[in-house]
Write a protein that holds these residues in place. Structure first.
Motif, mmCIF file in Angstrom:
data_model
loop_
_atom_site.group_PDB
_atom_site.id
_atom_site.type_symbol
_atom_site.label_atom_id
_atom_site.label_comp_id
_atom_site.label_asym_id
_atom_site.label_seq_id
_atom_site.Cartn_x
_atom_site.Cartn_y
_atom_site.Cartn_z
ATOM 1 N N CYS A 1 -1.605 -1.236 -6.396
ATOM 2 C CA CYS A 1 -0.649 -1.539 -5.324
ATOM 3 C C CYS A 1 -0.318 -3.019 -5.209
ATOM 4 O O CYS A 1 0.623 -3.383 -4.513
ATOM 5 N N TRP B 1 0.840 -1.184 0.000
ATOM 6 C CA TRP B 1 0.000 0.000 0.000
ATOM 7 C C TRP B 1 0.881 1.242 0.000
ATOM 8 O O TRP B 1 2.010 1.213 0.472
ATOM 9 N N LEU B 2 0.363 2.344 -0.478
ATOM 10 C CA LEU B 2 1.107 3.607 -0.498
ATOM 11 C C LEU B 2 1.221 4.205 0.896
ATOM 12 O O LEU B 2 2.194 4.896 1.203
#
Length: 168
Positions: free
Chosen positions: A150, A84-85
């Protein structure tokens, strides 16, 4: 057109279920496996509403769109194959559906924009979502709205593309 985005209420359940049934048929006609196994169903809709997750897009008095919106509530996202970012609070989007009579008007994007506003109002700067590998329409919406792919998550036993958008 003037649209309203609001929390769904119990009397909305049947109208929402009709939208989802249309979407289930569209997914099948598009050759997708998504939503072809009895999920979602009317009980899922009622559960969304009871827990405060269900939101509707309304034109005048007619429900024309639906989305389930949750905060920090998707256990499947903890085991992403990828990254995930962000690792902060996030809003989750599930079950986006538009009335078949309103397709092609950019209303799914409008719903997504309302969800962004909802996130910002709650001081949350990340939206996470997933979709089937064969849901090309939703993947295009994510792409057009600057979501980042992602990785993969497993939802109900099947791999799905996982997306995140960081809000400024």
């Amino acid at each position: 057109m003037q649209y309203t985005f609001r929390k769904a209420e119990i009397p909305d359940a049947d109208s929402i279920w009709k939208l989802l049934q249309q979407a289930i048929i569209r997914r099948k006609n598009d050759g997708s496996n998504q939503w072809q196994d009895g999920y979602p169903n009317l009980n899922v809709v009622k559960n969304d509403i009871e827990k405060g997750y269900g939101f509707v897009l309304v034109e005048e008095e007619t429900i024309i769109g639906y989305v389930a919106v949750m905060i920090n509530n998707e256990p499947a996202y903890e085991a992403i194959e990828g990254k995930w970012l962000t690792n902060d609070d996030f809003v989750v989007i599930h079950r986006v559906a538009i009335d078949e009579n309103y397709l092609g008007k950019g209303l799914a994007k409008k719903i997504m924009n309302y969800v962004e506003d909802f996130a910002l109002q709650n001081k949350i700067y990340s939206i996470k979502a997933d979709t089937n590998f064969d849901n090309f329409a939703m993947m295009k919406i994510f792409e057009n709205l600057n979501y980042t792919l992602c990785g993969e998550v497993f939802f109900r036993g099947a791999p799905r593309k996982a997306y995140e958008k960081v809000l400024k």
